[in-house]
Design a protein around this motif. Structure first.
Motif, PDB file in Angstrom:
ATOM      1  N   LEU A 287     -25.075 -16.671 -19.089  1.00 28.61           N
ATOM      2  CA  LEU A 287     -23.667 -16.574 -18.716  1.00 28.61           C
ATOM      3  C   LEU A 287     -23.483 -16.751 -17.211  1.00 28.61           C
ATOM      4  N   ALA A 288     -24.333 -16.103 -16.420  1.00 30.28           N
ATOM      5  CA  ALA A 288     -24.200 -16.181 -14.962  1.00 30.28           C
ATOM      6  C   ALA A 288     -24.412 -17.601 -14.460  1.00 30.28           C
ATOM      7  N   ALA A 289     -25.381 -18.314 -15.037  1.00 28.99           N
ATOM      8  CA  ALA A 289     -25.643 -19.688 -14.599  1.00 28.99           C
ATOM      9  C   ALA A 289     -24.459 -20.596 -14.886  1.00 28.99           C
ATOM     10  N   LEU A 290     -23.841 -20.442 -16.060  1.00 29.87           N
ATOM     11  CA  LEU A 290     -22.688 -21.273 -16.395  1.00 29.87           C
ATOM     12  C   LEU A 290     -21.483 -20.951 -15.519  1.00 29.87           C
ATOM     13  N   VAL A 291     -21.264 -19.663 -15.281  1.00 31.88           N
ATOM     14  CA  VAL A 291     -20.156 -19.275 -14.406  1.00 31.88           C
ATOM     15  C   VAL A 291     -20.389 -19.803 -12.994  1.00 31.88           C
ATOM     16  N   GLY A 292     -21.617 -19.658 -12.491  1.00 32.20           N
ATOM     17  CA  GLY A 292     -21.936 -20.169 -11.161  1.00 32.20           C
ATOM     18  C   GLY A 292     -21.733 -21.665 -11.055  1.00 32.20           C
ATOM     19  N   LEU A 293     -22.060 -22.373 -12.122  1.00 35.02           N
ATOM     20  CA  LEU A 293     -21.897 -23.826 -12.142  1.00 35.02           C
ATOM     21  C   LEU A 293     -20.450 -24.228 -11.930  1.00 35.02           C
ATOM     22  N   PHE A 294     -19.537 -23.581 -12.649  1.00 32.72           N
ATOM     23  CA  PHE A 294     -18.152 -24.033 -12.643  1.00 32.72           C
ATOM     24  C   PHE A 294     -17.284 -23.353 -11.600  1.00 32.72           C
ATOM     25  N   VAL A 295     -17.621 -22.139 -11.180  1.00 33.86           N
ATOM     26  CA  VAL A 295     -16.805 -21.466 -10.162  1.00 33.86           C
ATOM     27  C   VAL A 295     -16.761 -22.278  -8.874  1.00 33.86           C
ATOM     28  N   LEU A 296     -17.904 -22.818  -8.461  1.00 36.27           N
ATOM     29  CA  LEU A 296     -17.933 -23.615  -7.237  1.00 36.27           C
ATOM     30  C   LEU A 296     -17.637 -25.088  -7.491  1.00 36.27           C
ATOM     31  N   LEU A 297     -18.084 -25.608  -8.651  1.00 35.76           N
ATOM     32  CA  LEU A 297     -17.887 -27.030  -8.918  1.00 35.76           C
ATOM     33  C   LEU A 297     -16.414 -27.373  -9.102  1.00 35.76           C
ATOM     34  N   ASP A 298     -15.704 -26.564  -9.897  1.00 38.96           N
ATOM     35  CA  ASP A 298     -14.304 -26.876 -10.185  1.00 38.96           C
ATOM     36  C   ASP A 298     -13.375 -26.568  -9.027  1.00 38.96           C
ATOM     37  N   SER A 299     -13.828 -25.764  -8.077  1.00 40.75           N
ATOM     38  CA  SER A 299     -12.969 -25.425  -6.943  1.00 40.75           C
ATOM     39  C   SER A 299     -13.204 -26.337  -5.736  1.00 40.75           C
ATOM     40  N   ARG A 300     -14.136 -27.279  -5.858  1.00 40.32           N
ATOM     41  CA  ARG A 300     -14.547 -28.063  -4.698  1.00 40.32           C
ATOM     42  C   ARG A 300     -13.404 -28.873  -4.095  1.00 40.32           C
ATOM     43  N   ASP A 301     -12.663 -29.609  -4.920  1.00 38.69           N
ATOM     44  CA  ASP A 301     -11.594 -30.449  -4.370  1.00 38.69           C
ATOM     45  C   ASP A 301     -10.476 -29.605  -3.762  1.00 38.69           C
ATOM     46  N   GLY A 302     -10.090 -28.534  -4.461  1.00 35.40           N
ATOM     47  CA  GLY A 302      -9.046 -27.666  -3.924  1.00 35.40           C
ATOM     48  C   GLY A 302      -9.475 -26.986  -2.639  1.00 35.40           C
ATOM     49  N   ASP A 303     -10.737 -26.562  -2.582  1.00 36.11           N
ATOM     50  CA  ASP A 303     -11.235 -25.911  -1.365  1.00 36.11           C
ATOM     51  C   ASP A 303     -11.317 -26.902  -0.205  1.00 36.11           C
ATOM     52  N   ARG A 304     -11.612 -28.162  -0.498  1.00 40.15           N
ATOM     53  CA  ARG A 304     -11.656 -29.169   0.569  1.00 40.15           C
ATOM     54  C   ARG A 304     -10.264 -29.362   1.181  1.00 40.15           C
ATOM     55  N   ARG A 305      -9.238 -29.357   0.317  1.00 36.91           N
ATOM     56  CA  ARG A 305      -7.878 -29.479   0.835  1.00 36.91           C
ATOM     57  C   ARG A 305      -7.478 -28.224   1.619  1.00 36.91           C
ATOM     58  N   SER A 306      -7.962 -27.061   1.158  1.00 42.71           N
ATOM     59  CA  SER A 306      -7.656 -25.817   1.870  1.00 42.71           C
ATOM     60  C   SER A 306      -8.294 -25.810   3.253  1.00 42.71           C
ATOM     61  N   VAL A 307      -9.512 -26.327   3.360  1.00 39.53           N
ATOM     62  CA  VAL A 307     -10.179 -26.427   4.665  1.00 39.53           C
ATOM     63  C   VAL A 307      -9.404 -27.360   5.571  1.00 39.53           C
ATOM     64  N   LEU A 308      -8.932 -28.478   5.012  1.00 34.44           N
ATOM     65  CA  LEU A 308      -8.138 -29.414   5.802  1.00 34.44           C
ATOM     66  C   LEU A 308      -6.846 -28.759   6.285  1.00 34.44           C
ATOM     67  N   ALA A 309      -6.302 -27.835   5.471  1.00 42.59           N
ATOM     68  CA  ALA A 309      -5.056 -27.161   5.841  1.00 42.59           C
ATOM     69  C   ALA A 309      -5.274 -26.032   6.843  1.00 42.59           C
TER      70      ALA A 309
END
Length: 516
Positions: free
Chosen positions: A324-346
């Motif tokens: 469970l932890a490996a799957l959560v770790g996979l998607f928590v950071l992977l799916d937030s990557r594009d949104g976090d990149r825009r947040s850094v730009l902001a």
């Protein structure tokens, strides 16, 4: 038109070289590497063991590949398929193209699995092996399509598919008793019995092959209906974050990350259901036989006999937690990557965002650990609870970081395969005290070694004698944390195109709206 879409869908699958590599890696792991260990484990828990299990591993490998691949073929393309239908393509043609693509993926996975079986042991009954393996894969294509139609969140979807697969495999007739009434409703129960030539004598007039075909046809029909309905699902709306000072940024990023995790209610239900069913079912099917282990106590190496349910009960929790932890770790950071990149730009700091994501990841790993330990307490009482719980938490955090590291390196499909295979091979096979009385040379090189040794020490002995493995486990945790931080920082750095676009927007905005 349908043929064109099938070619496009297959080309999209083949475009990622990791998918093609896994067509070789997964059958090799299941059929060539661990088939013997799984046959031994089957005998320990009352299954048939031997060649029957080794033959069934081809079907398991094909089912695993086909189910996960079809899940992403269905779930990840929901919005695109809906737009195509709105543009004028009949929904039935699109569904047909998706399921034909799934059938081709099932054929590829089956071919790879049967070749691996032929290389390892040879094929005594080629017809049964080939047809049975393909039915395995086709049933799981349907399962992947069904789950993809109802569970768009990748954490939920992959956990559901893998949960069905785990229950199906580890409590099916090859690994357990073939005449157990409670397992007759598993998807591949009759396929397994027919494939390994183990007559059930409860198939009635249809027989094992008839029921296997009925399962296959019913599963594909259900997939067709739900895959057609998925084109009417509306896409979710996204939210934006506002920049602020360091403390405010950290608080805002943490609230946003937690809100995103909390909103996914199905995920929290799965965090309860998966460990409870997995641990309790494993305990229920474990025979009460003695098993001999070599442990450290008071600084000395001792060989002691334990009841098998006690050892099995102690080792089930970390497998569920790590997966469970490996799957959560996979998607928590992977799916937030594009949104976090825009947040850094902001204007948000990358370290602040990473800290918020890591905090939520740790909280979710902790939740999986708490539920698993509470379930374990119903069937097993460790000698020292604190040490046992701490070891499980160490494994949870370690595999959460492993999952976070896999996402940017392998993507969604490849990352899911590896996020499941690593805990399974590491904790379920290589570190298993039921299969290896003492640690092997290979087991010492894997991330679960330190936590597993501490876990057994706390579960079965009265003194702490695993300082070196504990340091090794902590070293793995620190190293993985540094690697994840570096990859996350690189992944969230805005591209030059995004920076130029933001600068152009700022230049064109009225002076009164520009930041001072």
């Amino acid at each position: 038109m349908t043929t064109v879409f099938v070619r496009r869908f297959m080309a999209d699958y083949a475009r990622n070289p990791i998918n093609l590599i896994l067509l070789v890696v997964v059958p090799t792991v299941f059929v060539v590497v661990v088939a013997g260990s799984m046959a031994d484990a089957a005998k320990l828990v009352g299954g048939v063991g031997g060649p029957a299990v080794e033959t069934a591993t081809a079907g398991w490998a094909a089912a695993f590949l086909a189910g996960i691949a079809m899940y992403f073929q269905t779930a990840a393309t929901r919005d695109t398929d809906r737009r195509v239908v709105i543009a004028g393509l009949p929904a039935n043609r699109l569904v047909a193209a998706r399921l034909i693509t799934g059938t081709l993926l099932a054929a590829l996975a089956s071919a790879a699995a049967v070749v691996a079986l032929a290389v390892r042991t040879g094929v005594d009954h080629p017809g049964r092996a080939i047809v049975g393996t393909f039915m395995f894969a086709l049933i799981y294509v349907a399962i992947g399509a069904v789950v993809g139609s109802i569970a768009g969140n990748p954490v939920n979807g992959t956990v559901i598919v893998m949960f069905v697969w785990i229950i199906d495999v580890f409590f099916g007739p090859a690994m357990g008793a073939a005449d157990r009434v409670a397992t007759r409703g598993l998807p591949t129960h009759f396929v397994t019995l027919w494939m390994v030539d183990l007559p059930s004598r409860h198939g009635g007039r249809l027989g094992d092959l008839g029921w296997a075909l009925a399962w296959t046809v019913t599963a594909v029909a259900a997939a067709w209906v739900l895959a057609g309905a998925r084109t009417r699902v509306k896409s979710p709306r996204s939210r934006l974050a506002d920049p602020a000072g360091l403390r405010a940024q950290l608080a805002a990023a943490g609230r946003a990350a937690w809100r995103d995790a909390r909103r996914n209610r199905v995920q929290w239900v799965l965090f309860v259901v998966v460990p409870v069913v997995f641990i309790l079912a494993a305990d229920a099917v474990t025979p009460n036989k003695p098993i001999t282990l070599t442990l450290q106590e008071h600084g000395h190496s001792l060989t002691r006999a334990f009841a098998m349910p006690a050892v099995h009960g102690a080792t089930m929790a970390p497998i569920a937690i790590a997966s469970l932890a490996a799957l959560v770790g996979l998607f928590v950071l992977l799916d937030s990557r594009d949104g976090d990149r825009r947040s850094v730009l902001a204007g948000l700091r990358p370290g602040t965002l990473f800290g918020a994501r890591l905090g939520v990841l740790a909280l979710m790993a902790l939740a999986a650990t708490v539920v698993s330990l509470a379930t374990t307490a119903l069937v097993f009482q460790p000698t020292r609870w604190f040490t046992y719980a701490a070891a499980n938490l160490l494994l949870a955090f370690t595999y959460a970081l492993v999952g976070a590291l896999l996402g940017p390196l392998f993507g969604r499909v490849g990352g899911v395969f590896i996020a499941f295979l690593l805990p399974f091979l590491d904790l379920g096979i290589t570190q298993s005290p039921m299969l290896h009385a003492e640690p092997t040379t290979f087991s010492r090189l894997l991330p679960g070694y330190g936590g597993s040794r501490v876990l057994l020490d706390g579960a079965l002995t009265s003194t702490f004698d695993q300082a070196q493995p504990l340091l090794i486990g902590v070293a793995w945790l620190v190293t993985l944390g540094i690697a994840v931080a570096l990859i996350y920082r690189h992944a969230t750095m805005p591209s030059p195109t995004m920076v130029r676009a933001a600068s152009a927007d700022l230049t064109m905005s009225p002076p009164s709206q520009r930041p001072t």
